[in-house]
Write a protein that holds these residues in place. Sequence first.
Motif, short mmCIF file in Angstrom:
data_model
loop_
_atom_site.label_atom_id
_atom_site.label_comp_id
_atom_site.label_asym_id
_atom_site.label_seq_id
_atom_site.Cartn_x
_atom_site.Cartn_y
_atom_site.Cartn_z
N ASP A 181 64.09 37.44 65.67
CA ASP A 181 62.88 37.81 64.91
C ASP A 181 61.67 37.00 65.38
OD1 ASP A 181 64.46 39.55 63.48
OD2 ASP A 181 64.68 38.22 61.75
N THR A 182 61.90 35.72 65.67
CA THR A 182 60.82 34.86 66.13
C THR A 182 60.28 35.33 67.47
OG1 THR A 182 61.66 32.91 64.97
CG2 THR A 182 60.21 32.51 66.85
N SER A 185 58.21 38.33 67.10
CA SER A 185 56.88 38.03 66.52
C SER A 185 55.90 37.58 67.59
CB SER A 185 56.99 36.98 65.43
OG SER A 185 57.18 35.67 65.97
N GLY A 189 53.13 39.75 66.84
CA GLY A 189 52.59 39.04 65.68
C GLY A 189 51.14 38.63 65.86
N GLU A 270 51.03 35.24 61.36
CA GLU A 270 52.43 35.57 61.56
C GLU A 270 53.09 34.64 62.57
OE1 GLU A 270 52.58 40.34 60.94
OE2 GLU A 270 51.29 39.63 62.55
#
Length: 318
Positions: A181-182, A185, A189, A270
């Motif tokens: 997920d990072t 992003s 993000g 984010e």
Amino acid sequence: MIFKDFDLSNFWEDSEYALQEYVGQAPSDELIANIEEELGFKLPASYIELMKLHNGGIPKNTCFPTSENTSWADDHIAITAILSIGREKPYSLCGELGSQFMIDDWGYPDTGVYICDCPSAGHDMVMLDYSKCGKDGEPEVVHVDQESDYKKTFLAKDFETFIRGLVSEDIYDTSAQDLIDTLESFKTGRFSDTLQQYFKKETAINFDSVLRNLFTELSKEKGYFALHGDPLSYLAYDVQFYLLTLNKEIKSKAAFVKAYLPMVAMGNNEISTGGYADFFKDWFDERVGNKQIVQTAGNFEFSEDYKNQFFEQVRKYE
């Protein structure tokens, strides 16, 4: 029979810390009666039986599933240890950091006995809740969240059910998905409003891309996103400092620290580390000490030599 068909022989993790802070001598019937009188509640038979076998300590399984989110997680809570019956150990029911301490000093509701501390160091606890059963009845086990105005979350109908329901923290290890997920992003993000404004002052290098690529490499190397004292983190500090010098006058270390925080550490964005340690302050001192950061007309900025090295490094991440 209490704890029938439940293996207690492999229940505890008896580390040196656990033995020192939590584990007490097996309580006598007289001590149990005294502790109950002091607390004002009759302890459950299952709790007493477990404590007579092993009086408090750190269990191997420290998580309990929940059907609603708490301050700890969306689907479970975690405990540090189970308090012993006694006064001797700091983390015993009537010890210096025990149940009564949490009521008197932390303002926890006086509706039961606090039997488990949690990793938050006081900001949530697990309690035997006598609200429904009265002081001599069979209490439910609840999680009490000091951060949410002492909100109670139901865990188990009784202490034995709670003990049987404890599970390993490995079940909730989400580090692999968190990294995925990072990294995602970093592709899509949004940076903080502050950084997005700062990017506009430098047109020769696309620092938006530089930071996304740099953070991606750094996170893959660490397994998570955080800025520490390693070379890639130092380059990230370099980028943020350079952008600052294009947009602000940095006349002191204190001014740098204040201006640093809204970019990535605590930005409304984010892409953020969600906090910070003092590594970036050490970076600043080191750069100044090595004359890579110098003062010109009262403002801190990169020396010409180091600026050239810096540009050479960051262009690799465009």
